[in-house]
Design a protein around this motif. Sequence first.
Motif, short mmCIF file in Angstrom:
data_model
loop_
_atom_site.label_atom_id
_atom_site.label_comp_id
_atom_site.label_asym_id
_atom_site.label_seq_id
_atom_site.Cartn_x
_atom_site.Cartn_y
_atom_site.Cartn_z
N LEU A 244 5.06 -0.82 -9.33
CA LEU A 244 6.20 -0.80 -8.43
C LEU A 244 6.34 0.57 -7.77
O LEU A 244 6.64 0.67 -6.58
N CYS A 245 6.10 1.61 -8.56
CA CYS A 245 6.21 2.97 -8.03
C CYS A 245 4.90 3.48 -7.43
O CYS A 245 4.90 4.13 -6.39
N GLY A 246 3.78 3.17 -8.09
CA GLY A 246 2.49 3.68 -7.63
C GLY A 246 2.01 3.02 -6.37
O GLY A 246 1.69 3.70 -5.38
N THR A 247 1.95 1.68 -6.36
CA THR A 247 1.46 0.98 -5.16
C THR A 247 2.53 0.93 -4.08
O THR A 247 2.22 0.57 -2.93
N GLY A 248 3.78 1.28 -4.43
CA GLY A 248 4.81 1.38 -3.41
C GLY A 248 4.84 2.73 -2.75
O GLY A 248 4.99 2.85 -1.52
N GLY A 249 4.65 3.78 -3.54
CA GLY A 249 4.74 5.13 -2.99
C GLY A 249 3.46 5.65 -2.37
O GLY A 249 3.48 6.32 -1.34
N ALA A 250 2.30 5.32 -2.98
CA ALA A 250 1.03 5.87 -2.49
C ALA A 250 0.70 5.46 -1.05
O ALA A 250 0.28 6.31 -0.25
N PRO A 251 0.86 4.17 -0.65
CA PRO A 251 0.61 3.84 0.76
C PRO A 251 1.55 4.56 1.72
O PRO A 251 1.14 4.93 2.82
N LEU A 252 2.80 4.77 1.30
CA LEU A 252 3.73 5.53 2.15
C LEU A 252 3.24 6.97 2.33
O LEU A 252 3.35 7.54 3.41
N CYS A 253 2.70 7.54 1.26
CA CYS A 253 2.14 8.89 1.36
C CYS A 253 0.98 8.93 2.36
O CYS A 253 0.86 9.86 3.15
N SER A 254 0.13 7.90 2.32
CA SER A 254 -1.01 7.86 3.24
C SER A 254 -0.54 7.77 4.69
O SER A 254 -1.07 8.44 5.57
N LEU B 262 -0.67 5.33 -15.11
CA LEU B 262 -0.98 4.27 -14.17
C LEU B 262 -0.20 4.42 -12.87
O LEU B 262 -0.73 4.17 -11.78
N GLY B 263 1.06 4.83 -12.95
CA GLY B 263 1.91 4.89 -11.78
C GLY B 263 1.64 6.07 -10.87
O GLY B 263 1.83 5.98 -9.65
N MET B 264 1.19 7.20 -11.42
CA MET B 264 0.96 8.39 -10.61
C MET B 264 -0.49 8.53 -10.14
O MET B 264 -0.77 9.27 -9.21
N ASN B 265 -1.40 7.83 -10.78
CA ASN B 265 -2.80 7.96 -10.38
C ASN B 265 -3.07 7.53 -8.94
O ASN B 265 -3.91 8.14 -8.26
N PRO B 266 -2.39 6.50 -8.38
CA PRO B 266 -2.62 6.15 -6.97
C PRO B 266 -2.31 7.29 -6.01
O PRO B 266 -2.88 7.35 -4.92
N PHE B 267 -1.42 8.20 -6.40
CA PHE B 267 -1.09 9.32 -5.52
C PHE B 267 -2.23 10.34 -5.47
O PHE B 267 -2.35 11.10 -4.51
N ILE B 268 -3.05 10.37 -6.51
CA ILE B 268 -4.24 11.23 -6.49
C ILE B 268 -5.28 10.64 -5.53
O ILE B 268 -5.84 11.34 -4.68
N THR B 269 -5.52 9.34 -5.66
CA THR B 269 -6.51 8.69 -4.81
C THR B 269 -6.07 8.67 -3.36
O THR B 269 -6.90 8.78 -2.45
#
Length: 456
Positions: A71-81, A153-160
């Motif tokens: 909910l946090c990782g796949t929600g926040g990481a695309p917004l960062c991109s 799990l939730g913060m790793n998408p922000f690295i990628t």
Amino acid sequence: MVKGEVHNFSRGSIPRNIMSLALPMTAAQLINVLYSVVDRVYLGRLPGHLALTGLGLTIPIVSIIMGFANLCGTGGAPLCSIKRGQGDNEEAERVLGNAFTLLLIFGAAVTAVFLWFKQPLLYLFGASDATYPYADAYMTIYLLGTIFVMIGLGMNPFITAQGFGGVGMMTVGLGALVNIVLDPIFIFGMGMGVRGAALATVIAQGCSALWVLRFLTGRRAILRLRVRNMALCAPRVRSIVTLGLSGFFMNLTNSLVQVVCNATLQAYGGDLYVGVMTIINSLREVFFMPVQGLSNGAQPVTGYNYGAGQYSRVRRSIRFSVAVTVAYAAAFWAVAMLFPGMLIRVFNNEPEVVEAGIPALRIYFCLFIPMSLQMAGQGVFVGLGRSKQAIFFSLLRKAVINAPLTVILPIWMGTTGVFTAEAVSQLIGGLACILTMYFTVYRPLGSLPDQPLERV
């Protein structure tokens, strides 16, 4: 050259950009699955199948926990991109900080709720008096490490999302290595059984969480985790949660269907068929992860180019990711249809388990290719920030199609109906999602002119 220019996805080959993220992410996803699958492989070697079945009963709860992380990782990481593509790194860091705070809040809440309602939930999920002690032993220890799961799990998408695919792979690689080493020591060497499997998993996830925090607070990161960005902002939280609901509902509906499957299989086939479903779910996790890894690897590239106004590159990324996804799904489908017994024996060699599992596995995966199309289409919706479509298709396949059929079909087909329900949902859900994406996203983008690269 500015720091962020190293990972500027509006330039260079689309396939190369995607695969530079997708390959390490796929490896990371596969390694991540080892957390639970290795536990099941080891426990499947214990006498009988009750330990393996008991562990399988915890899958819905584990899936819900992962859902809150997504909910946090796949929600926040695309917004960062998207924000990076627009050149707004400050807002991207605020999204990162808010997502971290949400992970801490959700982690504490989920731990408390599941510890309190653990016993009735496990019986609701299909536990019997014979399998409950195993499920309870594993779940109690696992829940105490929930916060590690949430952070890792939730913060790793922000690295990628920043282009550091190799670092993201190392996050789960470190945890998986620790888990693989500790599992046999705790389970067999120290005689801890399922408790040992849970303890090894918690320690491994703690190592992953520390790795993530070390990187996101260090100098290599383009977007850093800073205390000043952790104060929650309602509009920002709403954006993160709304987009993340797609991944959350995917895990939630997976959990819902697993509960319905276990309860139905317990009623029509007993502990044996609950054990068979545990094996099938383990194989699904392993072979589904490359599809998810490719989809997640394409999202930063798609979102960045969309934010930069490079719409022709968005279309190229869609074409490439869909083509590779289908090719992989076809390869796995062939293996599942030709060698089902070999796959089942990885987890359990008992003749009754293999005999019951072979036809069940073939039915369950017979329409895996259309299901992969849903992941490809849904990944496009998430990458472009189109939360409504992503949420709809997360709910459609599992909650609207699969769960009701899992209850209805066994009335006439017995345990076979449970596995048939999954196949039907894969066909309908996959075709509906990919066709909707084509007519509402891919074709309309073809009529939009690219913005000048100077804008990037």
